[in-house]
Design a protein around this motif. Structure first.
Motif, mmCIF file in Angstrom:
data_model
loop_
_atom_site.group_PDB
_atom_site.id
_atom_site.type_symbol
_atom_site.label_atom_id
_atom_site.label_comp_id
_atom_site.label_asym_id
_atom_site.label_seq_id
_atom_site.Cartn_x
_atom_site.Cartn_y
_atom_site.Cartn_z
ATOM 1 N N GLY A 122 0.676 -0.159 0.966
ATOM 2 C CA GLY A 122 -0.512 0.351 0.278
ATOM 3 C C GLY A 122 -0.878 1.743 0.751
ATOM 4 O O GLY A 122 -1.276 2.604 -0.045
ATOM 5 N N ALA A 162 -12.843 -5.147 -0.169
ATOM 6 C CA ALA A 162 -11.589 -5.833 0.153
ATOM 7 C C ALA A 162 -11.761 -6.743 1.371
ATOM 8 O O ALA A 162 -11.205 -7.854 1.411
ATOM 9 C CB ALA A 162 -10.484 -4.809 0.410
ATOM 10 N N SER A 204 -2.723 -8.931 -0.991
ATOM 11 C CA SER A 204 -3.251 -8.000 -1.992
ATOM 12 C C SER A 204 -4.396 -7.174 -1.407
ATOM 13 O O SER A 204 -4.477 -5.956 -1.627
ATOM 14 C CB SER A 204 -3.738 -8.775 -3.228
ATOM 15 O OG SER A 204 -2.678 -9.477 -3.839
ATOM 16 N N VAL A 213 -4.694 -3.037 -0.781
ATOM 17 C CA VAL A 213 -5.834 -2.224 -1.213
ATOM 18 C C VAL A 213 -6.454 -1.497 -0.029
ATOM 19 O O VAL A 213 -6.818 -0.314 -0.127
ATOM 20 C CB VAL A 213 -6.881 -3.112 -1.922
ATOM 21 C CG1 VAL A 213 -8.168 -2.332 -2.195
ATOM 22 C CG2 VAL A 213 -6.316 -3.648 -3.229
#
Length: 419
Positions: free
Chosen positions: A279, A309, A324, A328
């Protein structure tokens, strides 16, 4: 007024300009080699210490010695970067780090007390790191021109993030195959290659200064005074300092939350680190495409995304959601860092870049222990999830507050001339 010099003309396409900038590519390639060695050493050094002593306390001592030079000589290193040729500073610093780092595997091969050597070289090696960082970060506007700062910072962060994606696994393989000492020797070689690459840089990276050079303490005071009197810098560094405190214990809190609160294995945390790194790479590349406008608002928006997040992590038990969220988090941090570096450099004249950068880093490093202590105390008193929620609250609250300040919110590279 923008300083004249070797930068490109206003309106030049940044991608074309940077692609044709040989010196910039040479410097970034050299720093990437050095980062590769550092990323390997970060994994190999604790393994070497543990294999020799089995002591966690010694690992903590070495870690403290590695940070000490940032606090002791950080501001002075920035002043020196504004007085001397930054290319020569980077060359001598990397050459010195190559020699000092090589003493560790050499002592192992010669049967000397390796731990003593590690402790002895920790401070001088990291003092040279501080000097190299001060010269490197303050040389970028001279290398690329101020109109290309946002994209140049994006390319740099993307390039330097790649070693930290592949190196932990590579280091584990190397340690198991050739041993910790030989693996650390690779770090020494990387410093030597980085130093050699700087010999190919053609231009001088010395700051544009006129008149007699004042005493070092006068230089240091001038840098601190400039930060204090420049509102954009004052607000930007204040925001970054708050975010530093909020995120200092982020990785320990995530490790605590996943392994203790949720009872998951360490492999999940390892995968989370990889997702974070990927990321970060993607965020670094994206940051260069976002341009240099409203950088303050971009930093604040990334702070809100970071907080959101973290809240998602605390409200789920699904490993794929953790991955995920880590992706982020890495992307938001990269975009925020590139915006911060660009805004700070854009608001600073060339002759003050070293001092302003080092002043900022000294503040950030000085505040990190506060965040680590607070996060650790909160984890011990409650849970890792509670600590993460506290970090999320600070991140969202501080970002929202600073976004309400027009001078910070609207600040961009084009709005902060350096002279």
């Amino acid at each position: 007024m923008r300083p004249s010099g070797e930068g490109p003309a206003i309106g030049a396409d940044a991608r074309t300009t940077l692609r044709a900038n040989r010196d910039f590519k040479v410097v970034v390639a050299g720093q990437a080699l050095s980062a590769l060695g550092d990323a390997i050493s970060i994994t190999a050094m604790p393994l070497l210490i543990l294999s020799l002593t089995g002591s966690g306390a010694l690992m903590g001592l070495v870690g403290a010695l590695q940070v000490a030079p940032d606090l002791i000589v950080g501001v002075a290193a920035g002043a020196l970067a504004d007085r001397w040729d930054r290319r020569r500073m980077m060359f001598l610093a990397d050459l010195g780090r190559a020699v000092l780092t090589f003493l560790i595997p050499l002592s192992f091969w010669l049967g000397l007390p390796v731990i003593s050597v590690i402790i002895i070289v920790a401070v001088p090696a990291n003092l040279l790191r501080v000097v190299s960082d001060a010269a490197y970060t303050s040389s970028i506007p001279k290398l690329v021109g101020r109109d290309n700062l946002a994209r140049a910072n994006s390319y740099m962060e993307a390039t330097l993030s790649i070693p930290f994606i592949v190196s932990p696994a590579l280091a584990g393989i190397l340690v198991s195959r050739i041993g910790g000492a030989a693996t650390i020797a690779i770090d020494a070689v990387s410093f030597g290659l980085s130093a050699a690459s700087l010999l190919m840089v053609r231009r001088s990276l010395r700051a544009d200064r006129t008149g007699p050079t004042p005493r070092l303490l006068v230089d240091i005071r001038e840098g601190i005074t400039f930060v204090w009197r420049t509102m954009v810098l004052r607000l930007t560094i204040a925001y970054w300092s708050v975010m530093t405190i909020a995120s200092a214990a982020l990785l320990p809190a995530l490790a605590f939350y996943l392994t203790v609160d949720r009872g998951l294995g360490p492999q999940v945390f390892g995968l989370l680190g990889s997702a974070w790194s990927v990321g970060y790479l993607c965020g670094s590349l994206l940051a260069g495409r976002l341009g240099g406008t409203r950088l303050g608002l971009r930093m604040a928006a990334c702070g809100v995304v970071t907080g959101a997040a973290l809240l998602v992590v605390t409200r789920t038990r699904l490993p794929r959601t953790y991955l995920s969220a880590a992706f982020v988090l890495g992307g938001a941090l990269a975009i925020q860092l590139v915006a911060y570096m660009t805004l700070r450099a854009s608001a600073t004249p060339d002759e003050l870049l070293g001092r302003v950068g080092s002043t900022s880093r000294t503040i950030s490093v000085g505040l990190r222990p506060l965040g680590l202590l607070a996060g650790g105390a909160l984890m011990d008193a409650t849970t890792g999830g509670t600590a993460l929620m506290g970090m999320a609250a600070v991140s969202v609250g501080a970002s929202t507050l600073f976004a309400l300040i027009p001078k910070f919110r609207d600040a961009g590279a084009a709005d902060t001339p350096a002279a």
